[in-house]
Design a protein around this motif. Structure first.
Motif, mmCIF file in Angstrom:
data_model
loop_
_atom_site.group_PDB
_atom_site.id
_atom_site.type_symbol
_atom_site.label_atom_id
_atom_site.label_comp_id
_atom_site.label_asym_id
_atom_site.label_seq_id
_atom_site.Cartn_x
_atom_site.Cartn_y
_atom_site.Cartn_z
ATOM 1 N N GLY A 1 -25.759 49.763 12.093
ATOM 2 C CA GLY A 1 -25.289 50.052 13.452
ATOM 3 C C GLY A 1 -26.012 49.208 14.495
ATOM 4 O O GLY A 1 -25.395 48.681 15.425
ATOM 5 N N HIS A 2 -27.318 49.074 14.322
ATOM 6 C CA HIS A 2 -28.086 48.213 15.235
ATOM 7 C C HIS A 2 -27.627 46.760 15.115
ATOM 8 O O HIS A 2 -27.547 46.051 16.118
ATOM 9 N N ALA A 3 -27.324 46.338 13.903
ATOM 10 C CA ALA A 3 -26.850 44.960 13.701
ATOM 11 C C ALA A 3 -25.488 44.756 14.354
ATOM 12 O O ALA A 3 -25.243 43.702 14.968
ATOM 13 N N GLN A 4 -24.618 45.737 14.241
ATOM 14 C CA GLN A 4 -23.294 45.643 14.871
ATOM 15 C C GLN A 4 -23.437 45.565 16.391
ATOM 16 O O GLN A 4 -22.796 44.733 17.042
ATOM 17 N N ALA A 5 -24.317 46.404 16.952
ATOM 18 C CA ALA A 5 -24.549 46.379 18.402
ATOM 19 C C ALA A 5 -25.144 45.035 18.838
ATOM 20 O O ALA A 5 -24.772 44.489 19.885
ATOM 21 N N TYR A 6 -26.049 44.498 18.040
ATOM 22 C CA TYR A 6 -26.652 43.198 18.321
ATOM 23 C C TYR A 6 -25.568 42.119 18.337
ATOM 24 O O TYR A 6 -25.532 41.271 19.239
ATOM 25 N N ALA A 7 -24.697 42.159 17.352
ATOM 26 C CA ALA A 7 -23.615 41.167 17.264
ATOM 27 C C ALA A 7 -22.694 41.257 18.476
ATOM 28 O O ALA A 7 -22.300 40.232 19.047
ATOM 29 N N GLU A 8 -22.364 42.466 18.877
ATOM 30 C CA GLU A 8 -21.497 42.639 20.051
ATOM 31 C C GLU A 8 -22.181 42.128 21.314
ATOM 32 O O GLU A 8 -21.567 41.431 22.122
ATOM 33 N N LYS A 9 -23.466 42.450 21.470
ATOM 34 C CA LYS A 9 -24.220 42.020 22.648
ATOM 35 C C LYS A 9 -24.304 40.502 22.734
ATOM 36 O O LYS A 9 -24.266 39.922 23.818
ATOM 37 N N HIS A 10 -24.410 39.826 21.582
ATOM 38 C CA HIS A 10 -24.562 38.373 21.549
ATOM 39 C C HIS A 10 -23.262 37.643 21.214
ATOM 40 O O HIS A 10 -23.291 36.439 20.917
ATOM 41 N N ALA A 11 -22.151 38.363 21.267
ATOM 42 C CA ALA A 11 -20.825 37.792 21.006
ATOM 43 C C ALA A 11 -20.772 37.056 19.666
ATOM 44 O O ALA A 11 -20.257 35.939 19.565
ATOM 45 N N LEU A 12 -21.316 37.693 18.631
ATOM 46 C CA LEU A 12 -21.299 37.125 17.282
ATOM 47 C C LEU A 12 -20.162 37.748 16.484
ATOM 48 O O LEU A 12 -19.934 38.951 16.562
ATOM 49 N N GLU A 13 -19.486 36.929 15.734
ATOM 50 C CA GLU A 13 -18.452 37.444 14.840
ATOM 51 C C GLU A 13 -19.079 37.584 13.452
ATOM 52 O O GLU A 13 -19.534 36.602 12.867
ATOM 53 N N LEU A 14 -19.107 38.805 12.954
ATOM 54 C CA LEU A 14 -19.743 39.078 11.671
ATOM 55 C C LEU A 14 -18.754 38.972 10.519
ATOM 56 O O LEU A 14 -17.591 39.330 10.659
ATOM 57 N N ASP A 15 -19.231 38.519 9.392
ATOM 58 C CA ASP A 15 -18.468 38.497 8.145
ATOM 59 C C ASP A 15 -18.392 39.940 7.663
ATOM 60 O O ASP A 15 -19.404 40.533 7.307
ATOM 61 N N ASP A 16 -17.190 40.505 7.662
ATOM 62 C CA ASP A 16 -17.069 41.914 7.291
ATOM 63 C C ASP A 16 -17.012 42.158 5.781
ATOM 64 O O ASP A 16 -16.788 43.277 5.336
ATOM 65 N N SER A 17 -17.280 41.118 4.984
ATOM 66 C CA SER A 17 -17.326 41.320 3.532
ATOM 67 C C SER A 17 -18.703 41.812 3.087
ATOM 68 O O SER A 17 -18.893 42.144 1.918
ATOM 69 N N VAL A 18 -19.669 41.823 4.019
ATOM 70 C CA VAL A 18 -21.022 42.320 3.742
ATOM 71 C C VAL A 18 -21.424 43.251 4.881
ATOM 72 O O VAL A 18 -20.838 43.211 5.964
ATOM 73 N N PRO A 19 -22.443 44.099 4.662
ATOM 74 C CA PRO A 19 -22.910 44.956 5.752
ATOM 75 C C PRO A 19 -23.351 44.123 6.955
ATOM 76 O O PRO A 19 -23.762 42.971 6.818
ATOM 77 N N ALA A 20 -23.281 44.715 8.126
ATOM 78 C CA ALA A 20 -23.546 43.992 9.374
ATOM 79 C C ALA A 20 -24.926 43.333 9.382
ATOM 80 O O ALA A 20 -25.051 42.168 9.789
#
Length: 187
Positions: free
Chosen positions: A72-91
């Motif tokens: 969850g913290h990683a997802q929030a970090y990605a959103e804050k920094h406008a990062l697109e995460l690979d959803d095939s692995v945990p955030a």
């Protein structure tokens, strides 16, 4: 992350966390948990997951809660920094080493409300590397434990016992008691 079990998510996320604490080299070119920013074995290769799952640590039950919190913290970090995460692995796993480090630095900072849990997790990752606390030292050395080898931990004598051939501080502090047996036991 379709097709990924909860156990797989837990394992790869904890491996990524442990690798952020004591980095190691990738186990294979497609290893996503280990960032590969260091050579040799790090916390993961030193048995961090085995130690985290050892009942004596007292953290095992909490892992079920810490893993989704970390992602969850990683997802929030990605959103804050406008990062697109690979959803095939945990955030957390989808982030690179520097991004993971930023998150861990924040979570372990003084005043963070979750600090105690993350510091404890970090300590056990270090402990797996520094002392192989989850196994006997002789077995760890025989297996080539990367942490013990990196810190230059001496191997035991041929009989499996450790002895200091010289005084460990370079001088003798006291005379051996006259009733001490050859094995070092008091008479």
């Amino acid at each position: 992350m379709s097709g990924t079990s909860d156990d797989q998510v837990k394992t790869i996320t904890l491996e990524a966390f442990a690798d952020t604490i004591v980095p190691g080299e990738k186990r294979s070119p497609d290893d996503r948990a280990i960032a590969g920013v260091s050579t040799g074995g790090g916390a993961v290769q030193s048995g961090a997951l085995e130690l985290l799952h050892h009942p004596a640590t007292g953290v095992t039950a909490g892992l079920e809660f810490l893993v989704p919190m970390l992602n969850g913290h990683a997802q929030a970090y990605a959103e804050k920094h406008a990062l697109e995460l690979d959803d095939s692995v945990p955030a957390f796993v989808a982030l690179d080493y520097e991004q993971r480090s930023d998150i861990v630095r924040t979570l372990t900072a003084p005043g963070h409300p979750e600090k105690d849990g993350w510091v404890l997790l970090s300590l056990f990752c270090n402990m797996a590397f520094d002392s192989a606390a989850h196994m006997s030292t002789a077995d760890a050395l025989a297996a080539g434990h990367p942490g013990l080898l990196a810190i230059g931990f001496a191997k035991p004598d041929a009989d499996g016992l450790w002895r200091a051939p010289k005084y460990t501080y370079g001088k003798q502090f006291a005379q051996t008691h006259p009733d001490t047996t050859p094995s070092g036991s008091p008479a």
